[in-house]
Design a protein around this motif. Structure first.
Motif, PDB file in Angstrom:
ATOM      1  N   ASP A  20       0.832  -1.206   0.000  1.00  0.00           N
ATOM      2  CA  ASP A  20       0.000   0.000   0.000  1.00  0.00           C
ATOM      3  C   ASP A  20       0.872   1.264   0.000  1.00  0.00           C
ATOM      4  OD1 ASP A  20       0.985  -0.179   2.564  1.00  0.00           O
ATOM      5  OD2 ASP A  20      -0.901   0.332   3.557  1.00  0.00           O
ATOM      6  N   MET A  21       1.997   1.196  -0.692  1.00  0.00           N
ATOM      7  CA  MET A  21       2.866   2.376  -0.800  1.00  0.00           C
ATOM      8  C   MET A  21       2.057   3.559  -1.327  1.00  0.00           C
ATOM      9  SD  MET A  21       5.694   4.036  -0.543  1.00  0.00           S
ATOM     10  CE  MET A  21       7.125   2.971  -0.361  1.00  0.00           C
ATOM     11  N   VAL A  22       2.156   4.691  -0.638  1.00  0.00           N
ATOM     12  CA  VAL A  22       1.349   5.857  -0.990  1.00  0.00           C
ATOM     13  C   VAL A  22       2.177   6.866  -1.780  1.00  0.00           C
ATOM     14  CG1 VAL A  22      -0.190   5.592   0.978  1.00  0.00           C
ATOM     15  CG2 VAL A  22       1.900   6.945   1.236  1.00  0.00           C
ATOM     16  N   ASN A  23       1.465   7.751  -2.482  1.00  0.00           N
ATOM     17  CA  ASN A  23       2.103   8.809  -3.255  1.00  0.00           C
ATOM     18  C   ASN A  23       2.239  10.039  -2.346  1.00  0.00           C
ATOM     19  OD1 ASN A  23       2.775  10.923  -4.982  1.00  0.00           O
ATOM     20  ND2 ASN A  23       1.553  10.123  -6.673  1.00  0.00           N
ATOM     21  N   VAL A  24       3.366  10.127  -1.640  1.00  0.00           N
ATOM     22  CA  VAL A  24       3.513  11.191  -0.642  1.00  0.00           C
ATOM     23  C   VAL A  24       3.590  12.578  -1.278  1.00  0.00           C
ATOM     24  CG1 VAL A  24       4.522   9.729   1.140  1.00  0.00           C
ATOM     25  CG2 VAL A  24       6.014  10.804  -0.561  1.00  0.00           C
ATOM     26  N   LYS A  25       4.100  12.671  -2.484  1.00  0.00           N
ATOM     27  CA  LYS A  25       4.149  13.976  -3.153  1.00  0.00           C
ATOM     28  C   LYS A  25       2.736  14.491  -3.403  1.00  0.00           C
ATOM     29  CE  LYS A  25       6.634  16.414  -6.798  1.00  0.00           C
ATOM     30  NZ  LYS A  25       7.615  16.297  -7.907  1.00  0.00           N
ATOM     31  N   GLN A  26       1.849  13.582  -3.778  1.00  0.00           N
ATOM     32  CA  GLN A  26       0.442  13.936  -3.979  1.00  0.00           C
ATOM     33  C   GLN A  26      -0.180  14.390  -2.646  1.00  0.00           C
ATOM     34  OE1 GLN A  26      -2.121  10.622  -4.948  1.00  0.00           O
ATOM     35  NE2 GLN A  26      -3.405  11.867  -6.280  1.00  0.00           N
ATOM     36  N   LEU A  32       1.424  15.798  -0.046  1.00  0.00           N
ATOM     37  CA  LEU A  32       1.935  17.124   0.293  1.00  0.00           C
ATOM     38  C   LEU A  32       1.270  18.209  -0.559  1.00  0.00           C
ATOM     39  CD1 LEU A  32       5.753  16.366   0.707  1.00  0.00           C
ATOM     40  CD2 LEU A  32       4.115  16.911   2.521  1.00  0.00           C
ATOM     41  N   ALA A  33       1.024  17.885  -1.813  1.00  0.00           N
ATOM     42  CA  ALA A  33       0.342  18.851  -2.692  1.00  0.00           C
ATOM     43  C   ALA A  33      -1.072  19.136  -2.190  1.00  0.00           C
ATOM     44  CB  ALA A  33       0.308  18.309  -4.120  1.00  0.00           C
ATOM     45  N   LEU A  34      -1.750  18.109  -1.682  1.00  0.00           N
ATOM     46  CA  LEU A  34      -3.095  18.300  -1.133  1.00  0.00           C
ATOM     47  C   LEU A  34      -3.043  19.214   0.098  1.00  0.00           C
ATOM     48  CD1 LEU A  34      -6.140  17.594  -1.025  1.00  0.00           C
ATOM     49  CD2 LEU A  34      -5.512  15.646   0.423  1.00  0.00           C
ATOM     50  N   ILE A  35      -2.095  18.970   0.983  1.00  0.00           N
ATOM     51  CA  ILE A  35      -1.977  19.808   2.182  1.00  0.00           C
ATOM     52  C   ILE A  35      -1.734  21.267   1.788  1.00  0.00           C
ATOM     53  CG2 ILE A  35      -0.629  20.244   4.281  1.00  0.00           C
ATOM     54  CD1 ILE A  35       0.009  17.217   4.332  1.00  0.00           C
ATOM     55  N   LYS A  36      -0.921  21.472   0.747  1.00  0.00           N
ATOM     56  CA  LYS A  36      -0.597  22.835   0.315  1.00  0.00           C
ATOM     57  C   LYS A  36      -1.817  23.551  -0.259  1.00  0.00           C
ATOM     58  CE  LYS A  36       3.293  25.355  -1.503  1.00  0.00           C
ATOM     59  NZ  LYS A  36       4.701  25.259  -1.911  1.00  0.00           N
ATOM     60  N   GLU A  37      -2.775  22.794  -0.776  1.00  0.00           N
ATOM     61  CA  GLU A  37      -4.014  23.428  -1.235  1.00  0.00           C
ATOM     62  C   GLU A  37      -4.768  24.038  -0.059  1.00  0.00           C
ATOM     63  OE1 GLU A  37      -6.313  21.713  -4.667  1.00  0.00           O
ATOM     64  OE2 GLU A  37      -5.196  19.906  -4.110  1.00  0.00           O
ATOM     65  N   PHE A  38      -4.735  23.389   1.072  1.00  0.00           N
ATOM     66  CA  PHE A  38      -5.398  23.903   2.269  1.00  0.00           C
ATOM     67  C   PHE A  38      -4.566  24.994   2.946  1.00  0.00           C
ATOM     68  CE2 PHE A  38      -7.645  19.947   1.782  1.00  0.00           C
ATOM     69  CZ  PHE A  38      -8.892  20.139   2.369  1.00  0.00           C
ATOM     70  N   VAL A  39      -3.244  24.845   2.892  1.00  0.00           N
ATOM     71  CA  VAL A  39      -2.326  25.795   3.552  1.00  0.00           C
ATOM     72  C   VAL A  39      -1.364  26.322   2.484  1.00  0.00           C
ATOM     73  CG1 VAL A  39      -0.748  26.125   5.488  1.00  0.00           C
ATOM     74  CG2 VAL A  39      -2.484  24.323   5.608  1.00  0.00           C
ATOM     75  N   PRO A  40      -1.787  27.340   1.716  1.00  0.00           N
ATOM     76  CA  PRO A  40      -0.985  27.807   0.571  1.00  0.00           C
ATOM     77  C   PRO A  40       0.440  28.213   0.931  1.00  0.00           C
ATOM     78  CG  PRO A  40      -3.199  28.728   0.504  1.00  0.00           C
ATOM     79  CD  PRO A  40      -3.076  28.045   1.830  1.00  0.00           C
ATOM     80  N   ASN A  41       0.658  28.754   2.136  1.00  0.00           N
ATOM     81  CA  ASN A  41       2.006  29.190   2.539  1.00  0.00           C
ATOM     82  C   ASN A  41       2.728  28.099   3.336  1.00  0.00           C
ATOM     83  OD1 ASN A  41       1.705  31.794   1.386  1.00  0.00           O
ATOM     84  ND2 ASN A  41       0.500  32.434   3.167  1.00  0.00           N
ATOM     85  N   LEU A  42       2.415  26.869   3.043  1.00  0.00           N
ATOM     86  CA  LEU A  42       2.969  25.727   3.776  1.00  0.00           C
ATOM     87  C   LEU A  42       4.504  25.703   3.697  1.00  0.00           C
ATOM     88  CD1 LEU A  42       2.137  23.009   5.247  1.00  0.00           C
ATOM     89  CD2 LEU A  42       2.440  21.919   3.010  1.00  0.00           C
ATOM     90  N   GLU A  62      11.907  18.947  -2.900  1.00  0.00           N
ATOM     91  CA  GLU A  62      11.525  19.465  -4.220  1.00  0.00           C
ATOM     92  C   GLU A  62      10.451  20.541  -4.114  1.00  0.00           C
ATOM     93  OE1 GLU A  62      10.324  16.289  -6.779  1.00  0.00           O
ATOM     94  OE2 GLU A  62      11.917  14.957  -6.111  1.00  0.00           O
ATOM     95  N   MET A  63       9.639  20.492  -3.045  1.00  0.00           N
ATOM     96  CA  MET A  63       8.502  21.407  -2.912  1.00  0.00           C
ATOM     97  C   MET A  63       8.792  22.554  -1.946  1.00  0.00           C
ATOM     98  SD  MET A  63       5.526  18.468  -2.764  1.00  0.00           S
ATOM     99  CE  MET A  63       4.141  19.603  -2.886  1.00  0.00           C
ATOM    100  N   GLY A  64      10.027  22.631  -1.438  1.00  0.00           N
ATOM    101  CA  GLY A  64      10.372  23.697  -0.521  1.00  0.00           C
ATOM    102  C   GLY A  64       9.724  23.567   0.840  1.00  0.00           C
ATOM    103  N   ILE A  65       9.488  22.345   1.270  1.00  0.00           N
ATOM    104  CA  ILE A  65       8.831  22.080   2.549  1.00  0.00           C
ATOM    105  C   ILE A  65       9.814  21.352   3.462  1.00  0.00           C
ATOM    106  CG2 ILE A  65       6.937  20.809   3.666  1.00  0.00           C
ATOM    107  CD1 ILE A  65       5.402  21.100   0.995  1.00  0.00           C
TER     108      ILE A  65
END
Length: 319
Positions: free
Chosen positions: A138-144, A146-156, A183-186
């Motif tokens: 059940d390996m998950v797509n962690v980049k996906q 993090l992108a979802l979290i950034k939609e809720f918190v734009p300045n993440l 890669e996403m600056g987080i």
């Protein structure tokens, strides 16, 4: 029909009846590291597929044991199962799978809900793994995620991750998170929780340091998930998860698997083995299908607004 023919028919019918009465049922022994909704759904999905394929009633012996979050108990359960000699052992989550693989030399072992089967040393490779072990990752797509979290918190800028460093699957996810975050600056802020009783403290230690909290598919964290949710509400820090079941328990949102579906996919592997295929000849399956769950009530309680684009994409909205 002469007398001899009648006697032959009676004899044949008697043999068939006796065979059906005394036929040994298929024995599938299942175990999980801990009981929580996601892993319970895997177990139930496996049994549902067995039933749908004719393994019901007297034709199936299906047992289940939980290790209550303790690897030592998982090892004891695995040794007992091997002694009971089932047709297949199904081990749900990495610690139980590791225990089952260590204990079994020839009984087929099917693992499920394991993030990194090779890293956990369950199989040497995913394609035709050889030996007596196969299963589902059940390996998950962690980049996906993090992108979802950034939609809720734009300045993440920072994401806190409570996890059990003793779980190989969790370590693999945290490492993948760190790689994707660069890669996403987080920045990923880790907070270890070796036991369920540590989850509240580990979550509190993140407050003041992170913009959001992300809970991976870590059995220790998920078993005490309500503690993380409480911290998120009290501190007004949104909590996200890697599995959709946790959204119903209080996470703001998750892109993840339906673990009932994962159980069904695992059940199909078990059926193949019961029908004669060797586990080592069956490729390790990567889980299919993802859903987006959103909890609008919890978003409000944790001080974030659900973006319209997220609501439009949501598979399920929980209010």
């Amino acid at each position: 029909m002469n007398l001899n023919s009648v006697l032959k028919v009676i004899a044949l019918s008697t043999v068939v009846l006796c065979t059906s009465l005394y036929a040994k049922p298929v024995y599938v022994a299942t175990t999980a590291i801990v009981e929580h909704p996601a892993l319970d759904a895997v177990r139930d999905g496996i049994k549902a597929v067995l039933n749908e394929n004719g393994y019901t009633g007297d034709q199936l012996k299906f047992t289940y044991e939980s290790a209550q979050g303790q690897p030592a108990i998982a090892a004891q359960i695995a040794r007992k199962m091997v002694g009971d000699a089932p047709d297949v052992i199904v081990a749900i989550a990495t610690p139980s799978a590791q225990a089952a693989v260590s204990a079994s030399r020839d009984i087929p072992v099917v693992f499920s809900a394991v993030t990194d089967p090779v890293g956990a040393k369950l199989v040497p490779r995913l394609i035709q793994p050889g030996g007596n072990v196969t299963g589902l990752s059940d390996m998950v797509n962690v980049k996906q995620h993090l992108a979802l979290i950034k939609e809720f918190v734009p300045n993440l800028k920072t994401v806190g991750v409570p996890y059990n460093p003793g779980e190989a699957n969790s370590v693999a996810i945290v490492n993948a998170l760190k790689e994707a975050a660069v890669e996403m600056g987080i920045t990923i802020v880790e907070s270890p929780a070796p036991k369920s009783s540590d989850v509240m403290i580990a979550s509190k230690q993140l407050i003041g340091k992170v913009d959001a909290i992300y809970c991976p598919t870590d059995n220790t964290i998920i078993s005490a998930f309500e503690a993380v949710v409480k911290v998120g509400i009290d501190a007004q820090v949104p909590v996200f998860a890697a599995d959709t079941g946790s959204v119903e328990r209080g996470a703001v949102a998750a892109v993840g698997y339906d673990y009932g579906d994962l159980g069904r996919q695992t059940g199909e592997i078990v059926i193949r083995i019961l029908k004669g295929e060797k586990p080592g000849d069956i490729d390790v399956k990567m889980a299919d299908g993802t859903s987006l769950f959103v909890n609008t009530t919890m978003a409000a309680k944790m001080g974030v607004k659900v973006p319209a684009d997220v609501l439009a994409r949501a598979t399920q909205i929980i209010k």
